[in-house]
Enzyme design. Sequence first.
Site, PDB file in Angstrom:
ATOM      1  N   GLY A 210      34.215  47.333  35.672  1.00  0.00           N
ATOM      2  CA  GLY A 210      34.643  47.096  36.999  1.00  0.00           C
ATOM      3  C   GLY A 210      35.944  46.117  36.921  1.00  0.00           C
ATOM      4  CG  ASN A 211      38.744  45.838  40.034  1.00  0.00           C
ATOM      5  OD1 ASN A 211      38.476  44.967  40.715  1.00  0.00           O
ATOM      6  ND2 ASN A 211      38.684  47.222  39.961  1.00  0.00           N
ATOM      7  CG  HIS A 212      38.265  39.557  37.448  1.00  0.00           C
ATOM      8  ND1 HIS A 212      37.296  39.149  37.160  1.00  0.00           N
ATOM      9  CD2 HIS A 212      38.954  39.669  36.363  1.00  0.00           C
ATOM     10  CE1 HIS A 212      36.895  39.148  35.908  1.00  0.00           C
ATOM     11  NE2 HIS A 212      37.925  39.382  35.429  1.00  0.00           N
ATOM     12  CB  SER A 213      39.185  43.641  43.492  1.00  0.00           C
ATOM     13  OG  SER A 213      38.936  43.608  45.097  1.00  0.00           O
ATOM     14  CB  ALA A 278      41.066  46.893  43.023  1.00  0.00           C
TER      15      ALA A 278
END
Length: 401
Positions: A210-213, A278
């Site tokens: 995943g990502n930090h969005s 994102a």
Amino acid sequence: MLSGKNILLGITGGIAAYKTTFLVRLLIKAGANVRVILTNSASSFVSPLTLATLSKNPVHSSFVNTDEGTVSWNNHVELGLWADFMIIAPATANTMSKMANGVCDNLLLASYLSAKCPVFFAPAMDLDMYKHPSTIETLDKLQSFGNIMIPATSGELASGLHGEGRMAEPEDMVVFIKEYLLSGLPLKGKKILITAGPTYEAIDPVRFIGNHSSGLMGFELAKAAAKLGAEVILISGPSHLTISHDLVTLIRVVSATEMYDEVHKHYSSVTIAIAAAAVADYRPKTVAEQKIKKSASDFSIDLIKNKDILLSMGELKKDQFIVGFALETENEEENAKGKLKKKNLDAIVLNSLNDTGAGFGKKTNKISFIDKNSTIKTFELKTKTEVALDIMNEIIKRIHV
Ligand code: CTP
């Protein structure tokens, strides 16, 4: 629509006054701040205590308060200026006639004369009074001043007679007011699709890429668009954020594939699409059915490319106005313009990671809005709420040309 709005409700002396308790409840439930002014005769029909309890504010009925030995003044000018709009319901023949002629012999009328905001009035009286030429003249005169009439309906009246003159039902009054507020908004009748947040690409039942969005930019865009009157379909990846607005439908998804599928269920029906998500560019080629054990000393995951959702929207574009986001660290403008062209966009919002305060997990952002004619507008560092409004305004300028 009504959330956070300051509403001044003026109640005059007619039997329909009892229904205003329901009206206050509906307005409070919709998130409005409500203050009530009651004329002396209205308090024979509805209790000030009920209205104070429901509105969560003291109810005013005279210019002077003499409670507990102190004397204070109910400032009608302050009440009139506080209001985003005023509702006079029920509006009796007597009060309407006074409103039409500038009579100012009670707090309600003084506040009405001081108010600079839109004023709605909901007539209520018996059918013959309603049809009387003087009433008809009064209603016309009040509307010619810019007041907005919530028309009376037909039905059984307090006299037992049937006919026109019943005050509109509270639910219908709320719908009427919302419709009126909406009609003046620039995005009324437009449908907007917004993607937001990260996507999670499963590795096994418990792990993901995943990502930090946080999703904040997309959620703020949805709020701004709805405030401007648009019907919004917000498709968000995992985010702790919530949104509550009549005009916003929130669809929660997890992976890029799910986001792609949801987007294409709605894309053909929208006027504007904004891709603020994102989206993970890759996903694991296979998802392990069981939790992967840490037995091997080395471990690698084969990744395959996710479909580019924004690119697919660009390829299928008919009349939609499409906006993408670009987060760049070098050759910012050039890269953003390249993405705009490649994905067949109408505009792209560029945030540079070189700007402090901009990007993932922050409450602020610093953007440039680039359209397909390469016109660039660069904004200062602002909160994402303000940035969302700037973006919507840039879009509005371009869809109305
Ligand atoms: N986007 C999308 N679907 C994807 C990937 C990106 O809809 N699978 C959208 C994003 O929501 C954003 C824009 O495309 O509006 C970002 O473009 P992209 O080319 O993916 O930018 P980067 O991810 O920054 O690409 P790169 O890593 O190649 O710079």
